[in-house]
Write an enzyme that holds these catalytic residues in place. Structure first.
Site, mmCIF file in Angstrom:
data_model
loop_
_atom_site.group_PDB
_atom_site.id
_atom_site.type_symbol
_atom_site.label_atom_id
_atom_site.label_comp_id
_atom_site.label_asym_id
_atom_site.label_seq_id
_atom_site.Cartn_x
_atom_site.Cartn_y
_atom_site.Cartn_z
ATOM 1 N N SER A 1 0.849 -1.185 0.000
ATOM 2 C CA SER A 1 0.000 0.000 0.000
ATOM 3 C C SER A 1 0.890 1.241 0.000
ATOM 4 C CB SER A 1 -0.896 0.006 1.237
ATOM 5 O OG SER A 1 -0.101 0.286 2.371
ATOM 6 N N LYS A 2 0.247 2.374 -0.003
ATOM 7 C CA LYS A 2 0.967 3.651 -0.056
ATOM 8 C C LYS A 2 2.012 3.769 1.053
ATOM 9 C CE LYS A 2 -1.829 7.002 -2.414
ATOM 10 N NZ LYS A 2 -2.964 7.849 -2.253
ATOM 11 N N ARG A 3 1.698 3.162 2.160
ATOM 12 C CA ARG A 3 2.610 3.159 3.302
ATOM 13 C C ARG A 3 4.019 2.714 2.918
ATOM 14 N NH1 ARG A 3 2.577 -0.553 6.903
ATOM 15 N NH2 ARG A 3 1.003 -1.841 5.913
#
Ligand code: GLU
Length: 470
Positions: free
Chosen positions: A239-241
């Site tokens: 994910s963006k994380r």
């Protein structure tokens, strides 16, 4: 039979690396078999689909060079076709109107959950024979077979059998008249003559339902390959994380498309222990059956390594085209200054990304008015003035402005003053680049003009004398 594959993104966001890998595998399979590749935009979710996302997906596909032979098709332009087939299924008694209220469905769901059962529609309206007003709101449900099972052999996951008692009667047209995803996909893959469906494993539970719809329509069932998920380096779903997940973000961060493609092809597919694959090799070696079953973890260090590999080994003129984008992005005017291909050659060993390369080579295109503080403090000291002065005069005499000649002049100055190369080279480096780090100084100077070089040495000499007087 001509192999025909497709990539069918829902335009609800940018093209992310998971989607790009699915697209790549699908594309490679088509190219390997001299088949055709279709791009289809699955925009039936009107609320979440945006033109911006469509543009971003197309931009990402183009940047990666995943060209399509047909499309982009848009599902929203095919509603008449889906609706005609839904009407046909109703006429053939393969689909029916369902009037169940939200309340009834919620209560049913709760009851089933409480009994530890999987929530599923109980077929109430399939059997009830209740009469309703002609304009009473309803959905259309597909009559899923009630007995037997659905079997398919997935190219990645092997044989999968699902009992029809596990499947319920799927809604194929909503109350607002819009056909639903599982139905549209089947109609499209049939109409577009798709032979192999390559998609994310998040769709694997849809496949048995879709196969039943193919049968009901009398359509041939394609083959399937469900590709596993991509995880971040920490084992959680990517994910963006985890940093960049959008393909275009990788461009912005300075990756070459070929590096990302090579990275993605290996993320879940292998050919022995080979790591480097040119585009042609990927095409000739790819097969669906060599896709791994387990989820793959994203590893940014490996991607960086591949990126530098392609920066170093691709033709410099080709890399230069991509570097040019970064120069522009960083506001560096390249109309004056060295050829970008020469910058690539000079910097390939030192940079893992083109963004770094653009940042580090700015001084080749722009004059600067201040030296990096720490470097100047250390190297532009009064003791360096003599060496800089001598190098300056030797360079001023040089006519053939090439790295080898420049190298000789610097050596001669060091020898004449009986100094080590560093004592001459470092002040010179700070003088001409403004910093304490650069590739070999002779190569750097060769990319600057003689006038620029001499002017920068003069600026350094002025800096030293100012400093001495302060
Ligand atoms: N539109 C679906 C998605 O973006 C893909 C459907 C499919 O490949 O069958 O997840």
């Amino acid at each position: 039979m001509t192999v025909k594959t497709r990539f069918a993104p829902s335009p609800t966001g940018f093209l992310h690396v998971g989607g790009a890998r699915t697209a790549l595998y699908s594309w490679l399979y088509a190219r390997h078999h001299q088949g055709e590749f279709v791009l289809r935009i699955e925009d039936t979710d009107l609320e979440r689909s945006t033109q911006e996302a469509i543009d971003a997906i197309i931009e990402g596909m183009n940047w990666l060079g995943l060209n399509w032979d047909e499309g982009p098709y848009y599902q929203t332009q095919r509603f008449d076709r889906y609706n005609a087939l839904i009407d046909q299924l109703q006429n053939e008694d393969k689909a029916y109107k369902c009037y169940c209220s939200r309340e009834r469905l919620d209560a049913l769901r709760e009851q089933q959950m409480a009994a530890g059962e999987k929530p599923r529609y109980d077929g109430h309206c399939r059997h009830s024979g209740e009469q309703h007003a002609a304009d009473a709101p309803c959905v259309i449900r597909f009559k899923n077979p009630t007995a037997g099972s659905v079997v398919f052999v997935d190219h990645v996951r092997g044989r999968i059998e699902t009992g029809n008692d596990q499947l319920d009667d799927l809604i194929i047209r909503r109350t607002d008249g819009a056909p639903t995803y599982n139905f549209c996909v089947v109609v499209d893959d049939w109409d577009m003559e798709i032979t192999h469906v390559v998609r994310g494993e998040d769709h694997i539970n849809n496949t048995p339902r879709q196969i039943n719809i193919y049968h009901a329509l009398g359509a041939p069932v394609p083959e399937f390959a469900h590709v596993s998920m991509i995880l971040g380096d920490d084992g959680a779903k990517l994910s963006k994380r985890h940093g960049a997940v959008s393909v275009m973000q990788y461009r912005d961060d300075g990756y070459l498309p070929q590096a990302l493609l090579n990275y993605l092809v290996r993320l879940g597919w292998s050919h022995g222990d080979q790591e480097i694959f040119s585009r042609e090799e990927m095409i000739s070696l790819f097969s669906l059956d060599a896709i791994g079953k387990s989820a793959s973890a994203f590893n940014t260090d490996k991607l960086l390594w591949l990126n530098q590999h392609y920066i170093k080994t691709s033709p410099p003129t080709e890399v230069a085209e991509y570097l040019s984008w970064h120069m522009q992005d960083q506001g560096i005017d390249i109309t004056q200054g060295p050829a970008l291909a020469d910058v690539v050659t000079l910097y390939a060993e030192r940079c893992h990304t083109l963004k770094e390369m653009a940042e580090q080579s700015r001084y080749l295109f722009e004059d600067f008015s201040v030296f990096e503080e720490a470097a100047a403090k250390k190297h532009l000291r009064p003791v360096a003035a003599e060496a800089l002065g001598l190098v300056r005069s030797k360079l001023a005499e040089l006519n053939d402005w090439q790295a080898s000649g420049i190298h000789e002049q610097i050596n001669a100055a060091a020898a004449e003053l009986d100094l080590g190369m560093g004592k001459v080279g470092m002040p010179l480096r700070v003088a001409v680049t403004g910093t304490g780090q650069s590739p070999g100084i002779d190569g750097v100077i060769a990319l600057l003009s003689k006038e620029q070089t001499l002017a920068r040495i003069d600026m350094a000499l002025a800096f030293i004398s100012e400093r001495a007087n302060a």
